[in-house]
Design a protein around this motif. Structure first.
Motif, short mmCIF file in Angstrom:
data_model
loop_
_atom_site.label_atom_id
_atom_site.label_comp_id
_atom_site.label_asym_id
_atom_site.label_seq_id
_atom_site.Cartn_x
_atom_site.Cartn_y
_atom_site.Cartn_z
N UNK A 1 0.99 -1.18 0.03
CA UNK A 1 -0.11 0.01 -0.01
C UNK A 1 0.92 1.25 0.10
N UNK A 2 0.52 2.08 -0.92
CA UNK A 2 1.28 3.48 -0.92
C UNK A 2 0.61 4.51 -0.22
N UNK A 3 1.38 5.08 0.82
CA UNK A 3 0.92 6.20 1.78
C UNK A 3 1.63 7.36 1.31
N UNK A 4 0.45 8.33 1.26
CA UNK A 4 1.10 9.71 0.81
C UNK A 4 0.60 10.94 1.70
N UNK A 5 1.03 10.86 3.03
CA UNK A 5 0.71 11.82 4.06
C UNK A 5 1.40 13.55 3.61
N UNK A 6 0.36 14.23 3.93
CA UNK A 6 0.96 15.74 3.90
C UNK A 6 2.10 15.81 4.96
N UNK A 7 2.94 17.07 5.00
CA UNK A 7 3.85 17.06 6.19
C UNK A 7 4.11 18.56 6.05
N UNK A 8 4.81 18.83 7.33
CA UNK A 8 5.03 20.33 7.48
C UNK A 8 5.84 20.94 6.48
N UNK A 9 5.73 22.08 6.36
CA UNK A 9 6.45 23.13 5.57
C UNK A 9 8.07 22.81 5.51
N UNK A 10 8.49 22.41 4.33
CA UNK A 10 10.09 22.30 4.18
C UNK A 10 10.59 23.61 4.24
N UNK A 11 10.26 24.72 3.87
CA UNK A 11 10.76 25.91 3.87
C UNK A 11 10.53 26.64 5.25
N UNK A 12 9.87 26.35 6.09
CA UNK A 12 9.54 26.56 7.42
C UNK A 12 9.31 28.43 7.36
N UNK A 13 8.38 28.55 6.70
CA UNK A 13 8.08 30.18 6.51
C UNK A 13 7.50 30.60 7.96
N UNK A 14 6.82 29.85 8.80
CA UNK A 14 6.43 30.11 10.26
C UNK A 14 6.85 28.75 10.78
N UNK A 15 7.27 28.82 12.25
CA UNK A 15 7.64 27.80 13.06
C UNK A 15 7.13 27.87 14.53
N UNK B 1 7.86 -6.06 0.19
CA UNK B 1 6.49 -5.24 -0.10
C UNK B 1 5.85 -5.08 1.49
N UNK B 2 5.05 -4.10 1.61
CA UNK B 2 4.52 -3.61 2.59
C UNK B 2 4.08 -2.31 2.47
N UNK B 3 3.82 -1.54 3.56
CA UNK B 3 3.49 -0.08 3.56
C UNK B 3 4.72 0.57 3.13
N UNK B 4 4.56 1.68 2.08
CA UNK B 4 5.60 2.35 1.73
C UNK B 4 4.85 3.89 1.71
N UNK B 5 5.84 4.48 2.51
CA UNK B 5 5.43 5.92 2.88
C UNK B 5 6.37 6.99 2.06
N UNK B 6 5.78 8.00 1.31
CA UNK B 6 6.24 9.33 1.01
C UNK B 6 5.77 10.48 1.57
N UNK B 7 6.28 10.91 2.40
CA UNK B 7 5.88 12.26 3.40
C UNK B 7 6.22 13.35 2.42
N UNK B 8 5.14 14.18 2.12
CA UNK B 8 5.08 15.16 1.25
C UNK B 8 4.60 16.61 1.87
N UNK B 9 5.96 17.38 2.29
CA UNK B 9 5.44 18.72 2.91
C UNK B 9 4.68 19.62 1.80
N UNK B 10 3.80 20.04 2.45
CA UNK B 10 2.88 20.81 1.79
C UNK B 10 3.07 21.78 1.06
N UNK B 11 4.10 22.54 1.29
CA UNK B 11 4.71 23.58 0.37
C UNK B 11 5.40 23.03 -1.08
N UNK B 12 6.19 21.85 -0.74
CA UNK B 12 6.87 21.16 -1.80
C UNK B 12 5.62 20.76 -2.73
N UNK B 13 4.80 19.90 -2.27
CA UNK B 13 3.59 19.49 -3.07
C UNK B 13 3.29 20.46 -4.20
N UNK B 14 3.09 21.82 -3.92
CA UNK B 14 2.47 22.76 -4.82
C UNK B 14 3.57 23.28 -5.51
#
Length: 628
Positions: free
Chosen positions: A116-130, A183-196
């Motif tokens: 199963x492929x998991x694609x969770x959003x993640x916090x900002x990679x650029x850290x505009x606010x922290x 095989x098993x769970x595969x996770x690609x965590x995707x920072x929300x700013x990088x997604x866009x």
């Protein structure tokens, strides 16, 4: 030099485009690797993957709307298992609680070796606010997010913090998804700013890729050694695991059993490897196994494990294989599992290995007296099944095993039954008559309450022409009924058999056996002394299922149950058959455990029940054995 062509897309758009062009191939048949993407959107993925799925359209990547993040993973796992691990689904969530809700489903997928492929959003990679909303602050590690919870339950994990990092991450992700060993769970965590974020992607990234799922044959010398062990054994026994189904090796197993007469017992994942009426099929093995399978296991001088990982239920916590000189031969595509039990190892594909072993055993057959012995045991056990399924009074409330008997009389070879937790797995493993390889769908690697309904949805998506039954008790139902709404919305015609027994029946029985006196296992009002021993709770689960959009048929008697099951099977709508059985503090009607299971009991206690249970526990632990 002419520059390579590129395409400007966001990271999310590129990922969707890439996934839509990945395929697996085995035996000359091609399968889409990612069949669809489940999603619940929040600020961490709505403008990234959400927008990308909208823009790509259903032809490139079909989208499925879920109600609970954990349940979406369960549905994807059900789909992957029914697809023989050759096709999977993706799941996207927002950062925060949506992402952490994936953890249980990821663990289930990885424990069961299902992609199963998991694609969770993640916090900002650029850290505009922290910090940002839903960010976990770890003073000693600035790069940690809640998605790191997914690392230990994923077979591959990456956090894509730059657009160009998606290329190697995505390739590694699909490599693992298509690998029958890893095989098993595969996770690609995707920072929300990088997604866009947009990037100029090389066109080669979007070329169609076919991941060949090969059938590696075991080493010839290892096959010869295994064949010698079989020829020298007087009482060989095959333990068929889930790898039989994953490899589509059922015909090869039957050919070996037909040629040699070696009996076959099955794990929960392997049940159905032989049809229930095959003369060599002994049914389930281990703590929830049949008497004939467990009796033969205790006296077997050679155990041939095929596609099994030897869980404690299978080995009766290392008390089952009791013959002093018992030896093991293991055929498994995963070296880690092949080497268990100090076995002679055949590392390779189950079908290829079985075909090689059958060839090496040409002309060999077990002694006729041994065949007669286990066939007599089969006949005796079949009488136990008939007694458990039969009802003396069709007008009475059914027991749980009589519910299974009624369902047994309705289903055909093409039906699929889905279950995972409670007292039903034990009853099903002992009693169910599996008619076809994919009929028996038990998630018992993780035995996760709440799996059944979303798992059934995934099965139905993978096999839209097969009737699918989710068997759930009230405890499981109350944990996760929400995907009923998804089934109704999408017109996914599953049947839910909802059994009301007013509590956690399985754990109640286990509690009683281990000195816990059924503490905290019944769904009842509190009595005057504060214990949960009052009247059963007046919950109406049938009304609840109806409120979520399902057609509901209530059955009060065995006769009504048979009629309700037949009506549900003929219906074009998602349908729930509701039946109240005996309460959770009564037996289900199934034969008792035929082998032990190690659940530690209090070493010191004042209550007589616990003292007695400890004495029984110590008697069994003396039989534990390490096979070295």
């Amino acid at each position: 030099m002419t520059p390579s062509p590129t395409r400007r897309l966001t990271v999310a758009q590129a990922l969707v485009e890439f996934l839509g062009r990945q395929y697996t191939e085995r035996d000359g048949r091609r399968h889409r690797l990612i069949g669809a993407c489940w999603g619940i959107f929040g600020h961490g993925n709505v403008a990234g993957l959400g927008q990308a799925l909208l823009e790509s359209g259903p032809e490139r990547m079909p989208y499925l709307q879920g109600r609970n993040e954990q349940a979406m993973v369960h549905a994807a796992v059900g789909y992957a298992r029914q697809s023989g691990r050759l096709s999977a689904q993706a799941v996207t969530t927002s950062i925060g609680p949506g992402a952490t809700n994936l953890v249980t489903g990821a663990a289930l997928a990885t424990v069961n070796r299902l992609p199963v492929l998991l694609l969770p959003g993640d916090t900002f990679a650029t850290r505009p606010a922290d910090p940002v909303l839903q960010q976990l602050e770890v003073p000693s590690a600035g790069d940690v997010s809640v998605n790191d919870c997914l690392r230990p339950v994923s077979k591959y994990f990456d956090r894509v913090t730059r657009p160009e990092a998606l290329i190697p991450a995505a390739l590694q992700a699909v490599r693992v998804l298509a690998d029958p060993v890893d095989t098993g769970a595969v996770t690609l965590a995707l920072p929300q700013d990088v997604q866009a974020e947009a990037y100029d992607w090389p066109e080669e990234f979007f070329a169609e890729r076919v991941w060949h799922v090969r059938r590696p044959a075991p080493d010839a010398d290892a096959v010869a050694e295994a064949a010698r062990a079989v020829r020298n054994a007087a009482r060989p026994l095959i333990v068929a695991g889930g790898g039989i189904h994953h490899s589509e090796a059922e015909d090869a197993l039957r050919a070996l059993a037909d040629a040699t007469g070696i009996p076959v017992a099955s794990t929960q994942a392997g049940k159905g490897s032989l049809r229930h009426d095959h003369p060599a099929d002994l049914g389930g093995i281990g703590h929830t196994g049949t008497a004939v399978a467990d009796d033969l296991a205790r006296t077997a001088d050679l155990v041939i494990g095929i596609g099994t990982r030897y869980s404690d239920f299978t080995t009766a916590s290392n008390t089952l294989f009791a013959a002093p000189d018992v030896r093991f031969v293991n055929l498994n595509i995963a070296p880690f599992d092949a080497h268990k039990m100090a076995a002679a190892t055949l590392v390779g594909d189950a079908r290829a290995g079985l075909e090689a072993l059958t060839g090496a055993l040409a002309g060999h057959r077990v002694d006729a007296a041994y065949e007669a012995e286990y066939r007599t045991g089969r006949d005796r056990w079949e009488q136990s099944v008939e007694r458990a399924f039969a009802a003396e009074d069709d007008g009475a409330r059914p027991s749980q095993t009589q519910v299974l008997g009624a369902l047994d009389g309705v289903v055909g070879d093409e039906d699929v039954i889905v279950n995972a937790a409670g007292s039903l797995p034990g009853d099903l493993h002992k009693l169910w008559r599996a008619r076809s390889p994919r009929q028996y769908h038990l998630e018992y690697g993780y035995s996760c309450m709440g799996y059944e309904i979303p798992g059934a949805i995934g099965v139905r998506l993978a096999a839209p022409d097969r009737p699918v039954w989710a068997l759930v008790g009230d405890g499981t139902y109350l944990m996760m009924p929400t995907e009923i709404v998804t089934a109704v919305q999408e017109g996914i015609n599953i049947n839910v058999v909802l059994i009301q027994n007013h509590g956690y029946a399985s754990i109640g029985g286990l509690s009683e056996q281990t000195g816990g006196e059924r503490f905290g296992t019944a769904y009842r009002f509190r009595a005057a002394d504060g214990s949960y021993t009052g009247d059963p709770l007046p919950v109406d689960l049938a009304a609840n299922a109806a409120s979520l959009g399902m057609a509901v048929i209530s059955a009060r008697t065995v006769r009504e149950l048979r009629e309700a099951l037949a009506e549900a099977r003929a219906s074009d709508l998602p349908t729930c058959v509701y039946v109240e059985t005996e309460t959770a503090d009564t037996v289900s009607g199934a034969p008792g455990a035929q082998a032990w299971w190690d659940v530690p009991v209090a070493q010191t206690a004042t209550r007589p029940a616990a003292v007695k249970a400890r004495e029984e526990y110590e008697r069994h632990t003396a039989d534990r054995r390490r096979h070295l």
